[in-house]
Enzyme design. Sequence first.
Site, PDB file in Angstrom:
ATOM      1  NE  ARG A  32      44.729 -14.602 101.761  1.00  0.00           N
ATOM      2  CZ  ARG A  32      44.266 -15.856 101.808  1.00  0.00           C
ATOM      3  NH1 ARG A  32      44.918 -16.834 101.263  1.00  0.00           N
ATOM      4  NH2 ARG A  32      43.139 -16.098 102.421  1.00  0.00           N
ATOM      5  CE1 TYR A  60      44.614 -23.501 108.532  1.00  0.00           C
ATOM      6  CE2 TYR A  60      44.289 -21.360 107.506  1.00  0.00           C
ATOM      7  CZ  TYR A  60      45.115 -22.411 107.863  1.00  0.00           C
ATOM      8  OH  TYR A  60      46.463 -22.354 107.552  1.00  0.00           O
ATOM      9  CG  ASN A  82      43.190 -28.385  92.441  1.00  0.00           C
ATOM     10  OD1 ASN A  82      43.653 -29.362  93.009  1.00  0.00           O
ATOM     11  ND2 ASN A  82      41.991 -27.904  92.724  1.00  0.00           N
TER      12      ASN A  82
END
Length: 315
Positions: free
Chosen positions: A279, A147, A192
């Site tokens: 991040r 990715y 989730n």
Amino acid sequence: MKTILVTGGTGFLGSNLCRRLISEGNRVICVDNNYTGTLENVKDIASHPNFTFIQHDITNPLSVDKQIDQIYNLACPASPPAYQGKHAIETTKTCVLGALNMLELAKKNKATILQASTSEVYGEPLVHPQPESYRGNVNPIGIRACYDEGKRCAESLFFDYHRHEGVDIKIIRIFNTYGPGMDPKDGRVVSNFICQALKGEDITIYGTGEQTRSFCYVDDLIEAMIRMMNSEKGFTGPVNTGNPGEFTMKELAEKVLALIGSSSKVIFCDLPKDDPTQRRPDISLAQEKLGWHPSVPLDEGLVKTIFYFRKKLGI
Ligand code: UDP
């Protein structure tokens, strides 16, 4: 009226984008191979006269009989469990060959093309928050590389088509995005946690839960995408698009549990390899060039997302 092609149009972001573009009176050509997307996501606009669906894998060239004005290239499995599992090789192929084929289509049509790049180009960032000038810290042989490196290669292709073929390109680097339209089985942290809390199942925190992410509500992201596509000619980006609010996964779990009023237990599981520690986007460029700033705070966005999942799961 513009004719706009959206690859990955039946995915989470793609379907939200198609809906917005249709509502603004555009003709939309939605392209997807439906590996991770589904027609269910576009069923409310499927019969609209301005909407066309083409089932196609963009690793193969695509010819369209209409003149296209804009291309949004969103196609790619984006959830770590999807791209690290059976879709790993397809992920690189979709990123690289898909970008190549869509750039060729843009060149032929003299269309503006926007690439949905990603915060993953920064890998495990050593600079925090991440500005666009940061070149990243990616493991080229790790399980996320299909990715990360695929998206990096796509950015490189976009710039070469811009420099050598005169293609009008726009690149955004999308940070974690959530909201209605997410697949309950997507495997992302927001989907989730919410689905687990709604069903009374254990909340699965990977690692210590001290790692951070910045979560952007989908409507804010779509707004940034459209602003970038229609930004001043010659402005290529890349531009970070994300919400700078930064949270640990522990904090996210607490928020979800409180908002749902769930008594689910929190359990700690193994941290996947190469999972970034932190991040957060530096969005000064998006603010300056696009006049864009996210407007939906995490709590408000989570409430809307919980409402969506409740309906979707019939809870
Ligand atoms: N994560 C978690 N529990 C889950 C799913 C994910 O703790 O059930 C963590 C994951 O390890 C990562 C963060 O949540 O640190 C964000 O993961 P996600 O897959 O949503 O997006 P990523 O930023 O990794 O692409």
